[in-house]
Design an enzyme around this catalytic site. Structure first.
Site, short mmCIF file in Angstrom:
data_model
loop_
_atom_site.label_atom_id
_atom_site.label_comp_id
_atom_site.label_asym_id
_atom_site.label_seq_id
_atom_site.Cartn_x
_atom_site.Cartn_y
_atom_site.Cartn_z
N THR A 6 26.83 -54.93 20.37
CA THR A 6 28.13 -55.55 20.64
C THR A 6 29.10 -55.51 19.46
OG1 THR A 6 27.18 -57.72 20.09
CG2 THR A 6 27.22 -57.09 22.42
N TYR A 7 28.73 -54.84 18.37
CA TYR A 7 29.65 -54.78 17.23
C TYR A 7 30.95 -54.07 17.65
CZ TYR A 7 26.23 -56.30 13.71
OH TYR A 7 25.33 -57.02 12.95
N THR A 8 32.05 -54.67 17.31
CA THR A 8 33.40 -54.17 17.64
C THR A 8 33.46 -53.65 19.08
OG1 THR A 8 32.89 -52.07 16.51
CG2 THR A 8 34.17 -53.69 15.29
N ASN A 9 32.85 -54.44 19.96
CA ASN A 9 32.89 -54.14 21.41
C ASN A 9 32.35 -52.75 21.74
OD1 ASN A 9 34.13 -56.62 21.49
ND2 ASN A 9 36.19 -55.80 21.75
N GLY A 10 31.40 -52.28 20.96
CA GLY A 10 30.79 -50.98 21.21
C GLY A 10 31.33 -49.85 20.36
#
Length: 356
Positions: free
Chosen positions: A61-65
């Site tokens: 889920t980092y920076t929404n993918g």
């Protein structure tokens, strides 16, 4: 002795070779309001790998993918030379209760999406991230073992979990012949040393390499925060509330104690002709049990500053100064067991040397 990114270290009780500083890629992408755009992220990747760096840290889920997508794009044909570590358990789809958590359904779906974004058919290292206290450990361990037997994951690890659960999981994995945990990712820095109570000793005993995140204390140890910043604290939800500085203030990281530690770091840095960030990272690199602190840079200048920590050699007196100002109460039973009273009643005046 100075280090370099190609002075590789074994990760825990495994044969996996990783660089002594891992490159965190939560800054790859601007969706959270304070990251690096694609071109800048590419520069960070190229500089790190150009110096022999091979250890990358990301999450589903980092920076929404975007973190995984960019990392997969940059890895390209050099993918097999790199050690790609990602995590699962944080909520991927708001409103879907099974898109987060440590259970098997979340695990498998998250791994499959990570493989697609990273454009690879295997993950070098998969972390169980953010312990949720709901899933039986046997379900987690068997799911991880299934993924390694399928070849989708090579090594498994854990992050942000209680020491007693991690040691229990490692014992169960050993007894049942399942894939063991090889790494522990935990917050650990001069301003956050509570991992020394149980987590770090447990990791050393159980064969997990310690991979500290936030080794600069959210930036506080770089010296860029002042006592005036403490007056600006507001509320914060998730990862996206304003810029990184506002986030750390709101999270309560900018305290009088932490600023006093940052002052000591600045004094040592001044004596050495180094930056505070380099000194703080050098302390982490020298900490017992630590394999590879995770550095996270938004700009090339920040990355160069962080990499300079590999060339910092702290004297015994400087290490003692930093340890003293940042020291913590180890609590019960550790304080009691280390006391003169217990030493007297257990060994008397005898001297007993530990050789292993």
């Amino acid at each position: 002795m100075a280090l370099a990114l190609d002075n590789y270290r074994l990760l825990g009780r495994s044969g996996l070779r990783v660089s002594p500083l891992a490159l965190g890629t939560a800054t790859f992408g601007t969706e959270w309001g304070w990251g690096a755009d694609r071109d800048e992220a590419r520069k960070l990747f190229d500089r790190y790998t150009g110096l022999g760096g091979n250890f990358f840290d990301t999450a589903s889920t980092y920076t929404n993918g975007s973190s995984e997508r960019l990392l997969g794009e940059f890895a390209g044909t050099d993918r097999d030379k790199l050690v790609l570590a990602t995590k699962y358990s944080t909520l991927r789809q708001p409103g879907d209760p099974n898109s987060g958590g440590t259970h098997r359904k979340s695990m498998v779906a998250s791994v499959e999406s990570s493989l697609r974004r990273l454009n690879t058919d295997y993950l070098d290292l998969l972390y169980v991230n953010v312990w949720d206290f709901r899933t039986p450990v046997e379900e987690i361990l068997r799911g991880l073992d299934d993924l390694t037997r399928q070849g989708k994951v090579l090594y498994v690890a854990i992050s942000s979990a209680p020491a007693w659960q991690v040691s229990r999981m490692q014992a169960i994995a050993d007894l049942r012949g399942w894939s063991p945990l090889v790494a522990l990712e935990t917050e650990y820095s001069l301003i956050e040393r509570t991992a020394e109570r149980d987590l770090v000793p447990m990791a050393r005993e159980m064969g997990l390499g310690v991979v500290p995140f936030s080794p600069l204390g959210g930036g506080v140890l770089t010296g860029k925060y002042s006592r005036e910043d403490r007056k600006q604290a507001g509320s914060v939800v998730g990862e996206t509330a304003g810029d990184r500085k506002s986030l750390n203030v709101a999270l309560g990281t900018v305290t009088e104690r932490n600023l006093a530690i940052a002052d000591a770091v600045k004094e040592v840095a001044s004596d050495l002709g180094r930056t505070p960030a380099q000194v703080a990272l050098a302390w982490s690199l020298n900490a017992p049990g630590v394999t590879a602190p995770i550095i996270g840079a938004r700009t090339s200048a920040q990355l160069e500053d962080n990499l300079g920590a590999l060339r910092v050699e702290l004297t015994p007196s400087q290490l003692a100064r930093l340890d003293e100002v940042s020291g913590i109460d180890l609590g019960n039973p550790h304080g009691l067991l280390a006391s003169d009273h217990i030493r007297t009643v257990t060994t008397g005046a005898m001297k007993i040397e530990t050789l292993v």
